[in-house]
Design a protein around this motif. Structure first.
Motif, short mmCIF file in Angstrom:
data_model
loop_
_atom_site.label_atom_id
_atom_site.label_comp_id
_atom_site.label_asym_id
_atom_site.label_seq_id
_atom_site.Cartn_x
_atom_site.Cartn_y
_atom_site.Cartn_z
N THR A 168 -2.25 30.02 0.97
CA THR A 168 -0.81 30.26 0.88
C THR A 168 -0.24 29.29 -0.15
O THR A 168 -0.93 28.37 -0.58
N LYS A 169 1.04 29.51 -0.48
CA LYS A 169 1.66 28.69 -1.52
C LYS A 169 2.05 27.32 -0.96
O LYS A 169 2.55 27.22 0.15
N ASP A 170 1.84 26.28 -1.77
CA ASP A 170 2.43 24.97 -1.46
C ASP A 170 3.76 24.92 -2.20
O ASP A 170 3.83 25.25 -3.39
N THR A 171 4.81 24.50 -1.50
CA THR A 171 6.13 24.50 -2.15
C THR A 171 6.58 23.11 -2.57
O THR A 171 7.55 22.97 -3.32
N ASP A 172 5.89 22.07 -2.12
CA ASP A 172 6.41 20.71 -2.30
C ASP A 172 5.88 19.98 -3.52
O ASP A 172 6.53 19.05 -4.01
N GLY A 173 4.67 20.32 -3.98
CA GLY A 173 4.07 19.54 -5.05
C GLY A 173 3.68 18.16 -4.55
O GLY A 173 3.45 17.95 -3.35
N VAL A 174 3.64 17.19 -5.46
CA VAL A 174 3.16 15.87 -5.06
C VAL A 174 4.21 15.14 -4.19
O VAL A 174 5.41 15.25 -4.42
N GLU A 175 3.70 14.45 -3.17
CA GLU A 175 4.58 13.67 -2.28
C GLU A 175 3.93 12.32 -2.01
O GLU A 175 2.71 12.28 -1.82
N SER A 176 4.72 11.27 -1.96
CA SER A 176 4.12 9.97 -1.67
C SER A 176 4.94 9.24 -0.62
O SER A 176 6.13 9.53 -0.42
N SER A 177 4.30 8.28 0.06
CA SER A 177 5.04 7.49 1.04
C SER A 177 4.40 6.11 1.13
O SER A 177 3.22 5.93 0.83
N ALA A 178 5.22 5.14 1.52
CA ALA A 178 4.71 3.78 1.69
C ALA A 178 5.17 3.29 3.06
O ALA A 178 6.27 3.65 3.52
N PRO A 179 4.33 2.51 3.77
CA PRO A 179 4.77 2.02 5.08
C PRO A 179 6.03 1.14 4.91
O PRO A 179 6.10 0.37 3.96
N SER A 180 7.02 1.32 5.83
CA SER A 180 8.26 0.56 5.64
C SER A 180 8.12 -0.81 6.28
O SER A 180 7.25 -1.06 7.10
N SER A 205 0.85 -1.20 0.00
CA SER A 205 0.00 0.00 0.00
C SER A 205 0.88 1.25 0.00
O SER A 205 2.09 1.17 0.26
N ALA A 206 0.28 2.38 -0.30
CA ALA A 206 1.00 3.66 -0.26
C ALA A 206 -0.01 4.79 -0.24
O ALA A 206 -1.19 4.58 -0.54
#
Ligand code: PMV
Length: 334
Positions: free
Chosen positions: A322-334, A13-14
């Motif tokens: 306000t501005k978002d500076t990061d754009g898309v971010e993803s993560s998966a459980p380790s 999953s992610a």
């Protein structure tokens, strides 16, 4: 925990998050080749993806009811509403060579839909990112950009790519078709206010009408395009130098052009004029038009509060963005 749920929890999953966007200059004309300036904002869509064993693609979406309107063509979670989201999932699985993988995808969207804030691009981008990550693949931003055209084309007919570019890269960018994405280094962030008119639009119809006009009124559109080119370059420059006065007056000029090509709406014009009378440095509609939001440049944080109050009285829904500076971010459980 029983055996079945232990097994489900172990399935890959992610999750991913992508911002919405506003367009400071050049919408509509960007489809015809002019540059646009856009900024990612702190309203987000979040997607979760988990492999399943039944080989089916299942997508569901949760949108707060306050972001919906009776005028929206399809209710959320109807087949028609979910179709482009399923297309995003299937295109991603196809791209990473997992066409037969079953997957459950759920999306939370806190971006008002059909309001010019990139809700469809943002959900598309977070889905692509979560689905690929859940299968152990980190797609590059360039690859996500390319893939996002598949559902965006289904939904909008002729997308320029500015929406997905902004949701992917974050920050402020100058975008020109087909894929020039130039980040803008902003000197001092402008004080912006957004106001949703509550009238929702369909991007495909609006873009179609502008493309048609550009084919029959070639000379006028050549002139508009060269004006928009100058406006967008001016807007980039004003952001780089922190000149909010210039930024505001260029955005007001851009609104006039959008009015001329028939994509404004009486309520949007009223909100733009109200903002200017209440002391704004400039204002314009943002996105496809025909309803949706206006974006306002305010001289001070205090004046922003004041203008927001006036908007509320006029029946609009203000957002202190306000501005978002990061754009898309993803993560998966380790
Ligand atoms: O769908 P919206 O309202 O966020 O607008 C997208 C911007 C347009 O220029 C109207 C279309 C495009 O693809 O560039």
């Amino acid at each position: 925990m029983n055996q079945a749920s232990t097994r489900t929890n172990r399935l890959p999953s992610a999750q991913a998050r992508a911002p919405g966007k506003i367009i400071l200059s050049g919408e509509q004309f960007v489809v015809l080749g002019a540059p646009a300036v856009a900024m990612a904002i702190n309203l987000y869509s979040k997607a979760k993806a988990r492999s399943n064993l039944n080989k089916r693609v299942q997508v569901e979406v949760d949108i707060p009811t306050r972001f919906l309107s009776k005028a929206d063509p399809y209710p959320p979670n109807s087949q028609e509403f979910l179709r482009p989201l399923r297309i995003a999932v299937e295109a991603t699985l196809d791209r990473i060579g997992k066409r037969r993988q079953g997957i459950d995808v759920s999306v939370d969207c806190e971006i008002p839909i059909a309001a010019g804030l990139g809700s469809s691009a943002s959900t598309t981008v977070s889905i692509i990112s979560a689905v690929s990550k859940s299968q152990g693949v980190d797609l590059s931003r360039k690859e996500i950009f390319k893939l996002a055209f598949v559902p965006e084309r289904y939904l909008h007919g002729k997308p320029s790519g500015v929406d997905q570019a902004t949701c992917i890269y974050g920050g402020s960018i100058e975008f020109t078709r087909p894929a020039s994405i130039k980040p803008i280094r902003v000197q001092t962030e402008p004080i912006l206010l957004l106001c949703d008119s509550g009238i929702h639009h369909e991007t495909k119809t609006l873009v179609g009408s502008v493309v048609k006009q550009s084919e029959t009124k070639r000379k006028i559109f050549r002139d508009y395009l060269s004006q928009v080119r100058e406006i967008s370059h001016g807007v980039s420059k004003a952001l780089r130098s922190g000149d909010s006065e210039d930024l505001g007056s260029l955005m007001s000029l851009n609104h006039e052009l959008l009015r001329k090509i028939g994509v404004s709406h009486p309520k949007l014009d009223r909100l733009v004029n109200t903002a200017k009378r209440a002391g704004a440095l400039g204002a314009k509609l943002t996105g496809a038009g025909g309803g949706g939001c206006v974006v306002v440049v305010c001289p001070t944080a205090r004046s922003r509060e004041r203008i927001a109050k006036v908007f509320r009285r006029e029946g609009g829904r203000p957002y202190m963005i306000t501005k978002d500076t990061d754009g898309v971010e993803s993560s998966a459980p380790s």
